[in-house]
Every structure is written in structure tokens, then in C-alpha cells.
Enzyme design. Sequence first.
Site, short mmCIF file in Angstrom:
data_model
loop_
_atom_site.label_atom_id
_atom_site.label_comp_id
_atom_site.label_asym_id
_atom_site.label_seq_id
_atom_site.Cartn_x
_atom_site.Cartn_y
_atom_site.Cartn_z
CG ASP A 335 -1.67 1.21 1.27
OD1 ASP A 335 -2.46 1.69 0.29
OD2 ASP A 335 -1.63 1.87 2.38
CG ASP A 578 -0.64 2.41 7.06
OD1 ASP A 578 -1.32 2.17 5.77
OD2 ASP A 578 -0.88 3.54 7.74
CG ASP A 582 -4.21 -1.14 3.84
OD1 ASP A 582 -4.43 -1.18 2.67
OD2 ASP A 582 -3.15 -0.63 4.13
#
Length: 685
Positions: A335, A578, A582
Amino acid sequence: MNKKQKRWLKRILIALAIFFAVMLAEETGLLAAVFGDPGALYASFALYLIPYLIAGHDVLRKAWRNIRRGEAFDENFLISVATIGAFAMVFFPGADPHMAEGAAVMLFYQVGELFQSYAVGKSRKSIAAMMDIAPDYANIEQNGALVQVDPDEVAPGSVIVVKPGERIPIDGVVTEGTSELDTAALTGESMPRHAQMGDEVISGCINMTGVLRVRTTKPFGASTVSRILELVENASEKKARTENFITRFARVYTPIVTLAALALAVIPPLAGMGAWQDWILRGLTFLVVSCPCALVISVPLSFFGGIGGASKLGILVKGSNYLEALAQVDTVVFDKTGTLTSGTFDVVEVTAIPQVLNASAMAEGAETARVAAEPEPTGIEAPDSTLLEASSAAKSRARAPHNAAENLVLEFAAHAEALSDHPIAASVRRAYEAAGGVIDQARVSDAHEKAGHGVAATIDGHAVLVGNGKLMKAHGIDCPASGGAGTILHVAVDGAYAGSITIADTVKDDAARAIEELHRAGVEHCVMLTGDRADVAHAVGSQLGIDEIKAELLPQDKVSKVEELLQASRGNLAFVGDGINDAPVLTRADVGIAMGAMGSDAAIEAADVVLMDDKPSNIARAIRLARRTMRIVWQNIVFAIGVKVLILALAALGVAGMWLAVFGDVGVAVIAILNAMRAMRVERV
């Protein structure tokens, strides 16, 4: 060594001293001189029995207890039968005495077990150090005095006092004081971190210098330290496939070799192939060699050492199964925000169109509101002719890097975003306040968000729009095309385009090194998935050397893309994130890696590996550590099985004696344990 191990060592040393004294008396002929023949043989039997029982009474007791429970086939049973059989050889006429070998097998088996216990204790230390982060109390100020209370009793929003030398008991935000924090137990980072008013601090860190007042943001049960302790306690329950295989192998292997030893001792003499004592001795030797100690001890110890070594680096691996999976990773998916970037948005550029902002009506209204809102004189006279001159005075006071028109764009945007919780809105307000501005919500009316577009508000009687190009287009306002790596907020006042604010998320210091080290570690494919704009994503990706970039993705799009990458990957896929959004991807990936310091609870809960210092460069270190651990595991498996098979064959043929059997059991186990302990060394990982 702990007290139990010290008592254990003392018992073994006493038994060894007696053993060598008896052996010396036997070899020098002292026993024969005193007891004659055959009295010396039985004296030797009785004397060797003393160190045997001192060293091995607990092994005999465990073997008997397991037999009574119907769980006979383990190493205690094998060693007990083999050593008792060696002593029993004295009752076979014509057989050579083997009491010394029987006592030696028990003694050196206990030496190996003690060595194993010490090795396990050593590998636990780094994890146990993490267990020491649990705070005993929290300081609450009551009637001017500090009172120590249980951290569980502190409600979110309470202010706790952390004195120098104490651990921060609960996550929170510093409201007063400055200090340096020792985060080594959590992150493995040797350099202390500076903490001041407004900074978030996490539980488990040691306050080193000044007194801090911290407003708690979570209950103790949901704080960082509690989550870590829970994860550490559960780590040993999740075993790797290799570890489970060895456990299942030992359960099947032990009864098979026991029956094989029995067959070796009974069938050949019944078939007239030799004397009973010779074949019984071969069977007993076979039993000693066949003990699976080296495998049963060294394989779990290797994984445990790997997990302990990872914790020294600030990497929490939730189980040996995840360490095994991490070793096979060939694709790492990131990400962007909060993982490769800091996750904190900052205003990096403000542009303005002075002609629009110089409208006299706007100037008069905003200037009147500004003067009325100021509680006390500033020491600088603001001309009442134009609003731009007033903004210029504000800029001078704050030493801001914007000109007057740019300050005004920032001022309108900050007031329009005054009530928004969005990180971008917070960054605009932060920039305005850093320039010396004070948000006065009395100047704002009719503020409302336009979902996915921005915000509209009336400020000092002027209609203000702050948002993306879609918002401008919806109101018929022409705006320049967005460019550069950042989020562009367009600002319009009374239907005219007034300027823009560029907000960017800064790349983490070690992000580029992380990608480089992953490629060097053998990771073939590094991918970045983000919901951010394509131009922003590609700017960050090209800066870091990312192999593939997918932007403007919704959470469900990320899952779909990970599914595609899983199909294409030859090894395992690791996803690093994080945020709350996610969590589904972290769960779907072969290995989910979460940022632990600032990551969301949902991400940390869903992940298999947690980076406590949020450094992406530690991903490559974790993969290298996992691969080295797996090499050590397979070295031990091949070595232990190879040596045992060789000595078992020699024992069956009558070539290997009981002393070689001792090496085949204890020696191989000690060598395998020493090799397993290398997994704990992380200096060169």
C-alpha cells in the site's frame, strides 16, 4: 541459567564425578582387588547404578508416567529401555558388561537435555524482553499528588503522568512536557525518539529524561503493549508445516524403531544366527541411536530462534508458520500511504490569482471580520484599504513563505475545512496556523461536505468552494489541469477561480532502500497498490523503483488485484499495509505485513508479521532472516537423519557399539542445537 537449570547442572556434575571415579577404580583394577572375581562385576553394577539414578531418575519417572497414560513411545521411553537393558546385560552369562555405557547414555542424554533447555531459554530472552514491556502501574494526579493505579482502571481521555525511568503504560498524546523515549524493546531502534506536546506516544516505551503528561486515547486492553503481549503469547501455537511434519514423524517413527529394535534382538537368535546377548546388545544400541531427540529439539528451536531474532529487529512474527511462508516470498505488494510514505499530508505549494482576491467587496467584508475576531492588538497596523494588505501583515508576523494572495487562499481553505476530520483538511488547517493564522468559526456558516469532491462554505458572506476538479466542474468553474505529485485542492470564491493548494505525502526515508534490498534479497516483483491518483502514484513509484503500479483502487479492487498477483506468483505473496481498508488484503495474502507503530488495530490484527518501527526496509531483513532460519532447519533435518541412518545400519550389523550410539544420539542433538542457535544471531541479517 535459572535456578532449575543450576540445580540440574549440579546434579549432572555430581553424577559425572561419581561415574568417572567408578570408571577409574574399574580400569585400575581397584574393584577386582577389593571384591575379587566375580564380586567386582556386581560391585561395578551397583556403583554405576548410583550416577545413573542421580542423573536419570526423572527420565525413568517420566517414562513410567507416560506408559501409564498410554503414551509410551517418546525419547524418555527409548532411553529408559536402552539403558536398563544395558545394565541387564550383566545377567547374561558370557556377555561383556555394559553398565558403564548404560550410565553414560543416561548422563550424556541429560547433558543434551540441559543444553537444550539452556538454548531454548536463550532464544526466549529477546521475546521475554518484549514481555517485560508490560507496565505495572499508571500515575494519575489526584489532589495535587500522584497515585499509582492499575493501567486497566484508566479510562480513555484521562491524563496520566510518566516520570523519567518509567514505561508509558497506555497509548496517548503528550499534553505537556518534552522528553526522549527509549523504544528499543518495541522497535529494536537504538536511537531514542524525541517526544513533545502534540506527539502520539505508544505504551511500552521508556521515558528517559523529562516528565510527560499524556492524555490516553485507548483503554489499556487495546493499547500497543497489550496487543503485542497477546501476539507474543499466541506465537508458539502456530507451527510451521515443517515443524508439524517433524512432530507427526516422531509419533510414527518412535514406535516403528522400537519394534525394529525388538525384532533385531529376538528374531536372529531365535533363527540360530548368534548368541542372545549379542543381538540384545545390538537391539539396545539400535534403540539409543534411534532416539529422535535431535529432530524433535532442533527443528522447533530453529523456528523459535528465528522468531526471537526477528523480535530483536523490531519485527514481530506471529508464528513459525508465517516465518516459513515468509522465506518463500517472491512478490511483495505495498500500500502507498502510511507504508511507503509517512501518511502525514503537508501543504507544499499555494498558488493564487490576485485579481480575484482583490475584489473590494471581499476585502472589506473579510477585513472587518478579521479585525473583530482579533482579541488583542498585534502591534502591526493593518491598512483598511484592502484585504491583501491585512494578509501581508499576518504573513509578516508568522514569517510564512506565502505572499499576501497565497495567504488569503490558505485562509479561505482553512476556514472552509474547519470542521472536517479528513487528513487533507487537517494539513490545510495546520499550514494556516503555522503561518500565524487563527481559525475563527464565527466567520463560517453553511459549511457542508460534497462527498468525494470537497467542501462548500460561506465565509465572511462569500461563497467558497474547496475541492477537486470535479467540484469546480460541477459549479461551472474553469480550473487548470492538476499536475505534479500531490493532491490539488482548488479554491473558488464567489464563483471565480481563486487559486490552488498542493498537498503531498512525503516518502519515508528508507523506502527506496527497502525496494532495493528486496530485489537484492531475491524478491522478483515489487508492486504498489493505492487509491491515490495515478500521477501521484507513478511519481512515488518511479522515485522508489517499484516494478508495477496500480492507482485509483477501491479496497475491493485491491483484493481483486492481489488475487491476480497470487495466480501469477511462483512463490508466496506478501502484502504490506497499515490502514483499516488494508485488513481484507492482509488476510488474503500468503503473508500479511502491518506497520505496528502507527498502523490501525484492524491491520495489526489481520497481519501475520508486524513491523514495530514502521520501517519498510525491515521487510527485506525479515525475509533474509526467514530464509536463513529455513536453511538451518533443513541442515538439521538432513544432518540428524543422515547420521542416525548410518549409525542405525552399523548398529544392526553389529559394527557400532554403545559409545557410538551415545554420539549418534547426544552428539548429533548437541550439534543440531548449536546450529539452531545461529537463527538467533541477527547482526548480519
